[in-house]
Enzyme design. Structure first.
Site, short mmCIF file in Angstrom:
data_model
loop_
_atom_site.label_atom_id
_atom_site.label_comp_id
_atom_site.label_asym_id
_atom_site.label_seq_id
_atom_site.Cartn_x
_atom_site.Cartn_y
_atom_site.Cartn_z
N ARG A 59 3.67 3.71 7.07
CA ARG A 59 2.96 4.94 6.70
C ARG A 59 1.46 4.69 6.74
NH1 ARG A 59 4.01 7.65 0.99
NH2 ARG A 59 2.75 5.90 0.29
N GLU B 273 6.37 16.61 2.60
CA GLU B 273 6.05 16.50 1.18
C GLU B 273 5.58 17.81 0.62
OE1 GLU B 273 3.80 12.60 0.41
OE2 GLU B 273 3.05 13.26 2.33
N HIS C 64 1.44 3.66 -10.71
CA HIS C 64 1.58 2.76 -9.56
C HIS C 64 2.18 1.40 -9.93
CE1 HIS C 64 -0.24 2.65 -5.34
NE2 HIS C 64 0.88 1.98 -5.39
N CYS D 140 12.64 9.10 2.02
CA CYS D 140 12.12 7.84 1.51
C CYS D 140 11.59 7.99 0.09
CB CYS D 140 11.03 7.29 2.42
SG CYS D 140 9.63 8.38 2.57
N ARG E 80 3.69 15.10 -11.83
CA ARG E 80 4.65 14.21 -12.48
C ARG E 80 3.99 13.17 -13.36
NH1 ARG E 80 4.95 9.98 -7.93
NH2 ARG E 80 3.82 11.12 -6.35
N ASP F 221 6.68 13.96 -4.03
CA ASP F 221 5.65 14.96 -3.81
C ASP F 221 6.24 16.33 -3.51
OD1 ASP F 221 3.17 13.89 -4.40
OD2 ASP F 221 3.08 12.77 -2.52
N ARG G 91 4.38 1.04 2.65
CA ARG G 91 3.12 1.61 2.15
C ARG G 91 2.00 0.67 2.53
NH1 ARG G 91 6.48 2.00 -2.43
NH2 ARG G 91 7.23 4.13 -2.76
#
Lengths: 569, 90
Positions: A331, A430, A193, A501, A464, A454, A296
């Site tokens: 989202r 996804e 992240h 995206c 991943r 995803d 996000r």
């Protein structure tokens, strides 16, 4: 070639994005957890005691929010016990005594107090009780980092380069706002992240730089070359001047911002930005994005801000909208998987587990709060907001989220609060099941947005984030491109738009294929926008289509890389 | 002040959660509460104090309660210990 007193040392890491940063290193959370005693003045006693109380309050608040969100009695009980440990009067008594009588700093007072209890448990020799030691150490360390953060947070100078074992996304943003220009992390993968956020903020960053916190000295000048994935310690004057030139050149190139986004024969493609924090808003305009394709919202739930009130959420959305021309796709909270928060539970298969829409439909209060905040904000920015639903896998979830949306409107209506009636609803693609039946999902909603990270993960069954197998994570795997093609066809049939995206949209080869597959909007980290804009202008729509057509016929990512090199010439 | 000896009979002993229940209960009373065990004397209203006794199943403790509601407190605490802290053996 030059004779210097100190020799240059080069540390290797994994590269995240590009860019060069030259600055003074600031070491965060180095390996050693031992806290050394620091004397304080008598006049500082009160401040140190207050810092303890404040940290205690934050810890309790954090646990309280967690307890509210966990429904099972077992975990609530454990949290309750932790709360009791933190609030234990004996701890406070001992900490205050060390601060007052021995005139030592609060972090050491906490350290010593907890160590005393830990020692006693160790002495007991009972295995069962030894396990509790881990809990106590955990609480102790969280306590210490809380009191220290309040002390360290503002102390970095502009132009500092952060070197840490690991850093939380919120801390990173806060250091960025204080003027940090680069990030070196010992842990974390390229898709961790913090790495994604560093990339999006446009800060040069490398991860998996082993031993960085041991080798780097605080306050010494270092050179970070993110593209090469290296950190140079004790750089010679020559090295520094070479890198200065390199950085200046890159900065000049970055300034060029495309005035329109279309292929050389004039077919427009919308280019938008993926962002997460208010701090990124200026970047949108700077890079010429035509809106935000992915906002996000998980950061609203990070750390101590486990849950924000509807008003706080609204304020966040409004700030983002204020700084953006064009539409903003918000989202809904995408929690679970690798994105943990207070409400995460331990699961055998988190990526196949309770995440995204699955979690939201169980956590109605959280979902309703967010929907209401979005609908309210949309009234102030009519026609500018869209809602995006993460991690849908079956059609039934679409019906349920629509029901929830109606419920939120109904509630706002009965509360007499103004809101926007028609906010477009879209789904993230996804999971292969959605791509394969895209025409059916498309009939139910206003738009689709493909999350390529995803989608690739679920198509290839590769996590991943797993270092051992991440080489199997092929960004341009033809199977993924085929699923995207099916998505485009399905959306066309229903007459709705598809955007992408995911990371693929901001990647040169990926973007070229996506344009060829008929994607009309690409949303990416702001930094990538100018590069993709140039790519767009370099070829005709037919060229892109030709590339995509051949990409679908290939058998691996590597093959596409070489085909692309040929195509680009 | 009253004193009373008890034996821990739940299999997990006075680990985190039983300690938490004990402290919670004791804190409801005004009286002071101490536990003696193998030469240690700890504050029975402090979870860390209670936990660090590391009292396993079979451990003998001496409870000491002192205050206006000492009898009620003692009865309630003894009751909790004898009822295995209200939880089945884990």
């Amino acid at each position: 070639m030059e004779a210097t007193n100190t020799t240059e040392i080069t540390l290797k890491g994994r590269s995240v994005g590009s860019g060069v940063a030259i600055g003074k290193a600031v070491l965060l959370n180095s390996e050693s957890k031992t806290v050394t005693p620091t004397s304080i003045k008598k006049s500082a006693v009160k401040k140190h005691k207050e810092r303890f109380l404040k940290a205690k309050e934050s810890l309790i608040e954090e646990l309280q929010l967690m307890a509210d969100e966990l429904n099972d009695a077992g975990s609530a009980e454990i949290i309750d016990t932790q709360k009791q440990i933190i609030q234990d009067g004996e701890i406070e008594k001992s900490v205050f005594e060390i601060i007052e009588r021995k005139l030592l700093s609060v972090d050491f007072a906490i350290y010593q107090t907890y160590c005393l209890f830990i020692e006693r448990l160790k002495e007991s020799g009972s295995e069962l009780f030894r396990q509790r030691i881990v809990d106590l150490e955990d609480i102790r360390d969280r306590f210490i980092s809380l009191v220290c953060n309040q002390q360290n947070k503002k102390s970095i100078k502009k132009g500092s380069l952060i070197v840490a074992r690991e850093i939380s996304p919120t801390d990173l943003v806060s250091y960025y706002e204080d003027g940090a220009i680069g990030l070196v992390m010992e842990k974390g993968g390229v898709t961790s992240h913090a790495a994604i956020i560093a990339k999006s903020l446009g800060i040069p960053c490398i991860v998996s730089a082993e031993k960085a916190t041991k080798e780097v000295l605080n306050d010494k000048t270092v050179v970070l070359d993110a593209a090469e994935g290296i950190l140079i310690l004790n750089p010679s004057r020559k090295t520094i001047s070479n890198y200065r030139k390199k950085a200046a050149k890159a900065a000049k190139k970055k300034k060029k911002k495309p005035d329109s986004f279309e292929t050389s024969d004039g077919v427009p493609v919308k280019i938008t930005a993926n962002i997460e924090f208010e701090a990124e808003v200026p970047k949108i305009k700077e890079h010429g994005a035509q809106g935000i394709g992915l906002l996000r919202t998980e950061s609203l739930l990070f750390g101590h801000r486990l849950r924000k009130s509807m008003e706080e959420q609204e304020a966040f959305y409004s700030t983002i909208l204020k700084g953006t021309n064009g539409a903003v796709t918000i989202r809904l909270f995408d929690i679970g998987g690798d994105k943990t928060s207070g409400r995460t539970v331990k699961e055998g298969n988190p990526f196949l587990g309770w995440r995204g829409i699955r979690l939201l439909l169980d956590e109605k209060e959280l979902l309703q709060n967010q929907l209401k905040a979005i609908l309210k904000t949309a009234a102030k920015y009519p026609g500018q907001i869209r809602i995006l639903v993460p991690m849908v896998s079956v059609i039934n979830e679409v019906a349920e989220i629509k029901k929830e949306l109606e419920e939120a409107k109904h509630k706002l209506n009965s509360e007499g609060i103004e809101f926007e009636e028609n906010v477009p609803l879209g789904l993230m693609v996804e999971v292969p099941s959605v791509a394969l039946s895209a025409h059916q999902f498309a009939k139910e909603v206003d738009f689709l947005s493909v999350g390529t990270n995803d989608l690739t993960q679920y198509t290839l069954a590769v996590d991943r984030g797993n270092e051992r197998i991440c080489n199997l994570f092929q960004h341009y795997h033809p199977s993924v491109l085929k699923l995207i093609k099916m998505t485009v066809k399905g959306a066309e049939k229903a007459g709705i738009d598809v955007s992408v995206c995911g990371e693929l949209a901001g990647d040169e080869i990926g973007a070229a294929c996506l344009i060829g597959l008929g994607i009309k909007e690409l949303s990416m980290v702001p930094k990538s926008i100018s590069g993709i804009g140039e790519l767009l202008q370099s070829k005709t729509k037919a060229d892109f289509e030709k590339l995509a057509k051949s990409a679908l016929e290939l058998s691996s990512s590597e093959e596409l890389e070489s085909v692309y090199e040929e195509w680009k010439k | 002040m009253i004193k009373k000896k008890v034996t821990i009979i739940n299999s997990a002993g006075l680990h985190a959660r039983p300690s938490a229940s004990l402290v919670k209960l004791a804190s409801k009373f005004k009286s002071d509460f101490f536990i003696h065990s193998y030469g240690y004397r700890v504050n029975g209203k402090s979870i860390l104090g209670v936990m660090t006794l590391a009292a396993e199943c079979g451990a003998e403790l001496e409870l000491e309660v002192d205050g206006p509601d000492e009898q009620d407190a003692m009865d309630a605490i003894v009751d909790l210990v004898e009822n295995k802290f209200g939880m089945e053996d884990e």
